[in-house]
Motif scaffolding. Structure first.
Motif, PDB file in Angstrom:
ATOM      1  N   LEU A 183       0.853  -1.184   0.000  1.00  0.00           N
ATOM      2  CA  LEU A 183       0.000   0.000   0.000  1.00  0.00           C
ATOM      3  C   LEU A 183       0.893   1.239   0.000  1.00  0.00           C
ATOM      4  N   LYS A 184       0.578   2.186  -0.877  1.00  0.00           N
ATOM      5  CA  LYS A 184       1.338   3.431  -0.958  1.00  0.00           C
ATOM      6  C   LYS A 184       0.374   4.612  -1.089  1.00  0.00           C
ATOM      7  N   VAL A 185       0.828   5.770  -0.606  1.00  0.00           N
ATOM      8  CA  VAL A 185       0.039   6.998  -0.698  1.00  0.00           C
ATOM      9  C   VAL A 185       0.701   7.914  -1.720  1.00  0.00           C
ATOM     10  N   GLY A 186      -0.096   8.441  -2.638  1.00  0.00           N
ATOM     11  CA  GLY A 186       0.429   9.323  -3.676  1.00  0.00           C
ATOM     12  C   GLY A 186      -0.390  10.593  -3.799  1.00  0.00           C
ATOM     13  N   ASN A 187       0.064  11.486  -4.656  1.00  0.00           N
ATOM     14  CA  ASN A 187      -0.584  12.778  -4.869  1.00  0.00           C
ATOM     15  C   ASN A 187      -1.247  12.825  -6.245  1.00  0.00           C
ATOM     16  N   ALA A 188      -2.256  13.643  -6.378  1.00  0.00           N
ATOM     17  CA  ALA A 188      -3.002  13.738  -7.634  1.00  0.00           C
ATOM     18  C   ALA A 188      -2.284  14.653  -8.618  1.00  0.00           C
ATOM     19  N   THR A 189      -2.153  14.191  -9.854  1.00  0.00           N
ATOM     20  CA  THR A 189      -1.592  14.977 -10.943  1.00  0.00           C
ATOM     21  C   THR A 189      -2.485  14.801 -12.167  1.00  0.00           C
ATOM     22  N   THR A 190      -2.264  15.647 -13.172  1.00  0.00           N
ATOM     23  CA  THR A 190      -3.049  15.576 -14.404  1.00  0.00           C
ATOM     24  C   THR A 190      -2.215  14.929 -15.504  1.00  0.00           C
ATOM     25  N   ASN A 191      -2.765  13.908 -16.146  1.00  0.00           N
ATOM     26  CA  ASN A 191      -2.080  13.230 -17.243  1.00  0.00           C
ATOM     27  C   ASN A 191      -2.233  14.020 -18.546  1.00  0.00           C
ATOM     28  N   PRO A 192      -1.311  13.847 -19.490  1.00  0.00           N
ATOM     29  CA  PRO A 192      -1.426  14.553 -20.771  1.00  0.00           C
ATOM     30  C   PRO A 192      -2.710  14.250 -21.536  1.00  0.00           C
ATOM     31  N   ILE A 201      -7.342  19.291  -1.396  1.00  0.00           N
ATOM     32  CA  ILE A 201      -6.113  18.494  -1.491  1.00  0.00           C
ATOM     33  C   ILE A 201      -6.516  17.127  -2.024  1.00  0.00           C
ATOM     34  N   ALA A 202      -5.871  16.687  -3.081  1.00  0.00           N
ATOM     35  CA  ALA A 202      -6.269  15.432  -3.727  1.00  0.00           C
ATOM     36  C   ALA A 202      -5.086  14.483  -3.850  1.00  0.00           C
ATOM     37  N   GLY A 203      -5.378  13.223  -3.660  1.00  0.00           N
ATOM     38  CA  GLY A 203      -4.377  12.166  -3.817  1.00  0.00           C
ATOM     39  C   GLY A 203      -5.078  10.833  -3.811  1.00  0.00           C
TER      40      GLY A 203
END
Length: 342
Positions: A84-93, A152-154
């Motif tokens: 299990l890992k926690v990540g941050n939200a980004t926008t894909n191309p 805040i999104a992830g």
């Protein structure tokens, strides 16, 4: 004879339709059962949107919010280990949101990102779940004393580590990777209306391809983004490249590269103007940017277009052959003239 032909045609069409109807069902069964695990959110009291299938939390400053994920091992015979890992939200191309990005640097316009609120030891966890059982893994979010605006999104990402469906085909071994993600959205003011703000940061050129770096500089997650982009020669009106997309989604405080040109039609060296129109709901943005394609950045010689729409390389080869032929003709005429004088 005509009747038999028509009958054969009808039978072939029916067989084809039956095959098409059955094939996706068989593939779907394999795809759904292959991972052999499921994940689901265990909602805390801060959950504001009911059973949505993801975490949408209305939080308060200086509070501790437990984010619990239930992992169910559907394998009937074997215990399975998960990461299990926690990540941050980004926008894909491509205009979709990646809710568990682990590599992107923190955006310069973001006050906080999800991993800022998670203790280092809980950002990566490993758990083993016995056969046909479930386990709950907890990630504690420690909210800062200072309030934050917007969203805040992830996300919480879960990957299967045990027996990742290794397959042997001749001398080659392949390994399937099974993973799932639960989005996590945080806000301290769920009823406040936030307006997104887009900007054009940069126009990047490589191998004749033009990318516009679009940047959402506010903590607002939004969708249904419509983009119209076109490229003209500088101080001209004829459009030489254009692209239109709809329903793009954009993560808070994130940037992405929007490919304007056709990959099969790269630009030659020269001076150009990029014009972009963006729209999401009532919000509109208009960008105009002049840029230059240098010779080192232009299209490869094999893809450049010359007169009459023919490849520039073909014109160069044709021109070179013409020069060779003219040179040979000149030599022959000179030799004839010498012989005639003799």
């Amino acid at each position: 004879m005509l009747y038999r032909t028509k009958l054969k045609t009808v039978l072939l069409v029916l067989i084809l339709m039956i095959s098409l109807c059955l094939a996706p069902q068989a593939q779907a069964a394999v795809a759904n059962n292959a991972a052999e695990f499921t994940i689901s959110p265990v909602y805390p009291t801060e959950q504001q949107a009911g059973n949505t299938g993801y975490f949408s939390l209305a939080v308060h400053p200086a509070s501790l919010v437990p984010v619990k994920v239930k992992i169910t091992n559907t394998n009937q015979h074997q215990a399975v280990t998960y990461r299990l890992k926690v990540g941050n939200a980004t926008t894909n191309p491509d205009g979709s949101i990646n809710y568990a990005n682990f590599k992107a640097k923190k955006d310069s316009t973001a006050q906080y990102q999800l991993t800022d609120l998670v203790p280092q030891a809980q950002r990566k966890q490993t758990v083993t779940v016995p056969a046909n059982q479930s386990r709950i893994v907890t990630v504690n979010l420690r909210l800062p004393a200072q309030t934050f605006k917007g969203t805040i999104a992830g996300g919480v990402y879960v990957a299967r580590l045990t027996n990742s469906a290794q397959k042997q085909a001749g001398n080659f071994q392949t390994q399937n990777h099974f993973a799932m993600t639960l989005p996590v959205l945080l806000t301290e003011h769920p009823h406040a209306k936030r307006i997104a703000k887009m900007r054009l940061d940069q126009v990047k050129v490589q191998a004749g391809q033009v990318n516009a770096r679009l940047h959402n500089v506010r903590p607002v997650l939004f969708g249904k983004l419509h983009i119209q982009a076109q490229v003209t020669k500088a101080q001209q009106t004829k459009v030489i490249a254009k692209k239109t997309v709809t329903n793009y989604q954009v993560a808070p405080n994130s940037a992405f590269d929007f490919l304007v040109t056709d990959p099969n039609k790269p630009l030659n060296a020269g001076h150009y103007t990029l014009t972009m129109q963006l729209r999401s709901g009532p919000r509109h943005w208009h960008f105009t940017r002049d840029f230059t394609v240098k010779a080192s950045q232009s299209a490869p010689l094999t893809k450049r277009i010359g007169w009459f729409g023919l490849p520039l390389l073909l014109w160069l080869i044709g021109g070179g052959l013409s020069l060779v032929i003219l040179a040979l003709v000149a030599v022959i005429l000179r030799q004839r003239k010498k012989l005639h004088q003799q």
